[in-house]
Structures are given as C-alpha cells and as structure tokens.
Design an enzyme around this catalytic site. Structure first.
Site, mmCIF file in Angstrom:
data_model
loop_
_atom_site.group_PDB
_atom_site.id
_atom_site.type_symbol
_atom_site.label_atom_id
_atom_site.label_comp_id
_atom_site.label_asym_id
_atom_site.label_seq_id
_atom_site.Cartn_x
_atom_site.Cartn_y
_atom_site.Cartn_z
ATOM 1 C CG ASP A 138 -2.150 0.815 1.078
ATOM 2 O OD1 ASP A 138 -2.265 1.526 0.066
ATOM 3 O OD2 ASP A 138 -3.016 0.747 1.964
ATOM 4 C CG HIS A 145 -2.966 7.612 4.970
ATOM 5 N ND1 HIS A 145 -2.760 6.636 4.037
ATOM 6 C CD2 HIS A 145 -3.018 6.972 6.153
ATOM 7 C CE1 HIS A 145 -2.682 5.466 4.632
ATOM 8 N NE2 HIS A 145 -2.836 5.642 5.917
#
Length: 188
Positions: A138, A145
């Site tokens: 990811d 984030h």
C-alpha cells in the site's frame, strides 16, 4: 473514446443498462464474484445495468466457445485469480466476447438474450471477494494520511522530508481486504 469497447453509441439489449446514470452500461463491464442464496461457492460474473451476466452459465451453453482454453477454464472458477493469470490478452478477449453477447445489434446478443439463467439480478446476490489476495503493498497517497500515521511514530516530525519526492509504501495485510459492506471490527 479509448477503443471500440467504449463507443458511447453502443446499446445493450439489457434494459437496465440503458438507463441514464447507470454505473454499468455496456461500455463499463466490471468483473466480479458473487453468491446466490442457493449456492455457497462463488460464481464469476460481469455487471451490466442492474444485472450480472453469469460467466459459468455462458460457458456451459457455448456462448464463450472459441476463447482460449485458459480463459474458458477461468470462467468456471470461483475466483478471478486464474483469469488474471491469462494476462491482458485473455481478459481483453473475454471482454470483447461478453460485450458482443450483451449488444443489441449482434447475432451473439440475439442468441444470448434467449438463454435462460444467463442474467441474475444484482439485487438477489451477495458479492464475494473476487480474487485470492496473497500479499500487497500500500502507499501513502494522501499527505493527510502520511501525516496522521507519521504522528504516531514521530510526533515532533510526522512528515518525512522525502514524502513529496519518493512514493512511501508499506506492507499491507491481505486479511484486511474484504468485500464492500463487510463489517470490520476495529481495535480500541
């Protein structure tokens, strides 16, 4: 237009695929896995309007004849993983065939229209995990984030200086990939 499969003038014999605002017109035929209430094992399908074209059924009645054996075998599986293994050429060939089966102006479409059980209502199925996820990486795609996660490890300097210049990836847990709508228990 990206290629002929995206032609905006193309029409389907599936009525719900013709409705304005549908997510799945004939130009957008996503693959997936689903279960009916009568079956525990997932089946592969292609969304069209408010329906799903059952790839196993299409294979059983010969609508997919002529496709490479690996593609035909993959259409009878319970996961898209074997289809992915056929590569772009296998998936593209299947997409072209399915589109021909769903078109209002093709002989294949006329034949498919009369096949019982070829289409299943999307409202009557439960979506299943479409592929076997072995592992994945990811990436922190959002500065927010990256900052939030960084603040857990480096409260004084949450965003690393290279964030804007180098993709920041991390190992993801395959068990965290679930079908949309699955409840997830979050730790306290």
């Amino acid at each position: 237009m990206m290629d002929a499969t995206h032609d905006p003038a193309m029409r389907s014999w599936v009525e719900s695929a013709q409705r304005a605002g549908t997510d799945f017109p004939i130009q957008n035929l996503p693959l997936g896995a689903y279960r009916t209430s009568a079956e525990a094992t997932p089946r592969l399908g292609v969304a069209i309007g408010e329906m799903i074209l059952d790839l196993q059924r299409a294979r059983e009645v010969g609508l997919l004849d002529g496709l490479h054996t690996d593609v035909l075998d993959a259409c009878g599986d319970d996961s898209l993983t074997p289809l992915f293994a056929t590569g772009r050429s296998g998936i593209s060939a299947l997409r072209l065939r399915v589109q021909a089966l769903l078109r209002a102006d093709t002989p294949e479409g006329a034949r498919a229209r009369d096949v019982a059980g070829l289409l299943v209502s999307a409202r009557e199925v439960t979506m299943a995990l479409p592929a076997a996820i072995g592992d994945y990486t990811d990436f922190y795609a959002s500065i927010d984030h990256a900052t939030n996660v960084g603040s857990m490890f480096r409260p004084d300097n949450p965003l690393l200086p290279n964030y804007r210049h180098v993709p920041i990836g991390y190992h993801g847990r395959a068990s965290s990939i679930v079908v949309s709508g699955t409840s997830v228990r979050r730790p306290s």
